[in-house]
Write a protein that holds these residues in place. Structure first.
Motif, PDB file in Angstrom:
ATOM      1  N   ALA A  16       0.933  -1.329   0.005  1.00 56.97           N
ATOM      2  CA  ALA A  16      -0.009   0.057   0.034  1.00 56.97           C
ATOM      3  C   ALA A  16       0.866   1.392  -0.188  1.00 56.97           C
ATOM      4  N   ASP A  17       0.431   2.350  -0.702  1.00 58.46           N
ATOM      5  CA  ASP A  17       0.952   3.528  -0.752  1.00 58.46           C
ATOM      6  C   ASP A  17       0.199   4.501   0.411  1.00 58.46           C
ATOM      7  N   GLU A  18       0.557   5.894   0.335  1.00 56.41           N
ATOM      8  CA  GLU A  18      -0.073   6.648   1.237  1.00 56.41           C
ATOM      9  C   GLU A  18      -1.602   6.859   1.096  1.00 56.41           C
ATOM     10  N   ARG A  19      -2.153   6.574   0.067  1.00 55.08           N
ATOM     11  CA  ARG A  19      -3.473   6.701  -0.203  1.00 55.08           C
ATOM     12  C   ARG A  19      -4.228   5.309   0.244  1.00 55.08           C
ATOM     13  N   ASN A  20      -3.615   4.412   0.535  1.00 55.60           N
ATOM     14  CA  ASN A  20      -3.974   3.062   0.653  1.00 55.60           C
ATOM     15  C   ASN A  20      -4.470   2.467  -0.412  1.00 55.60           C
ATOM     16  N   GLY A  21      -3.771   2.705  -1.602  1.00 52.02           N
ATOM     17  CA  GLY A  21      -3.811   2.139  -3.024  1.00 52.02           C
ATOM     18  C   GLY A  21      -2.440   1.613  -3.512  1.00 52.02           C
ATOM     19  N   LEU A  22      -2.679   1.108  -4.620  1.00 48.66           N
ATOM     20  CA  LEU A  22      -1.276   0.403  -5.208  1.00 48.66           C
ATOM     21  C   LEU A  22      -0.306   1.321  -6.146  1.00 48.66           C
TER      22      LEU A  22
END
Length: 228
Positions: free
Chosen positions: A189-195
């Motif tokens: 996960a990145d800072e957006r809770n995305g990939l």
């Protein structure tokens, strides 16, 4: 309710009745022949079945070397949701007699691929698959749903927080039942809770680099399952 002959004839003429009868909603046909050709595991074979959707079958397509010369059986079907997986679970997992089952599911349910689903509905299907596996002496690995900030095919769903919440439920259930919780989410996960793009160009389906992050995590989980 019985259909009047004229209405029945009309529906058959339109192909509606035949379409309903012929529909293979869980896609049981996908692996039917492969399952029939697969020999029963030998007594010393640590067979592992990977159950899932496009992320699972995409793993085999993108990284065939990871599965080569290992007792790993991939049973991912693109686009599938947990109710579809549950229907084919006996055929595509239990009947193959693995020692371990790795389940990776949930994102297509959140996307609404087979209709609206609450997190509780998704979790109930995951629980049912885990219970079926455990009842058949199959070790259970429950994977976190992978991060996703949005779905290219279903804009506006805003899945990120829903996935976080679902993963909390999966982890809690795994701990309650003594199953292994496999946390891909934290590693990807990145800072957006995305990939991030390096792990998934479309934000959902892992790249080779994404799968390379996942591979040591699942192998450790499999080792732990076999030792328990």
């Amino acid at each position: 309710m019985k259909l009047k002959p004229t209405l029945l004839a009309l529906l058959m003429g339109l192909g509606i009745i035949n379409g309903i009868k012929g529909q293979d909603w869980p896609n049981l046909s996908q692996f039917k022949e492969d399952n029939a050709k697969l020999a029963k595991p030998s007594t010393d074979e640590n067979r592992v079945v990977f159950m899932g959707n496009s992320i699972t079958i995409g793993w085999l397509n993108s990284r065939p070397e990871f599965f080569a010369n290992k007792p790993y059986v991939n049973r991912g079907i693109s686009g599938q949701t947990t109710p579809q997986m549950l229907v084919r679970f006996r055929q595509d997992v239990i009947d193959l007699q693995p020692k371990v089952m790795v389940l990776l599911a949930g994102t297509n349910d959140i996307a609404g691929n087979t209709g609206p689903s609450t997190l509780e509905m998704i979790m109930n299907n995951i629980k049912s698959m885990a219970d079926l596996a455990a009842a058949n002496d199959i070790k259970v690995i429950l994977s976190s749903t992978l991060p996703a900030f949005n779905y290219p095919w279903k804009p506006g769903v805003e899945p990120a927080q829903k996935i976080v919440d679902l993963n909390k439920m999966i982890k809690a259930y795994a701990e309650e039942k003594g199953h292994i919780y496999l946390d891909y989410f934290s590693a990807l996960a990145d800072e957006r809770n995305g990939l991030p793009k390096k792990y998934a160009k479309d934000g959902v389906h892992p790249t080779v680099e994404g799968y390379k992050v996942m591979e040591p995590l699942v192998e450790k989980a499999i080792d732990d399952a076999l030792q328990n």
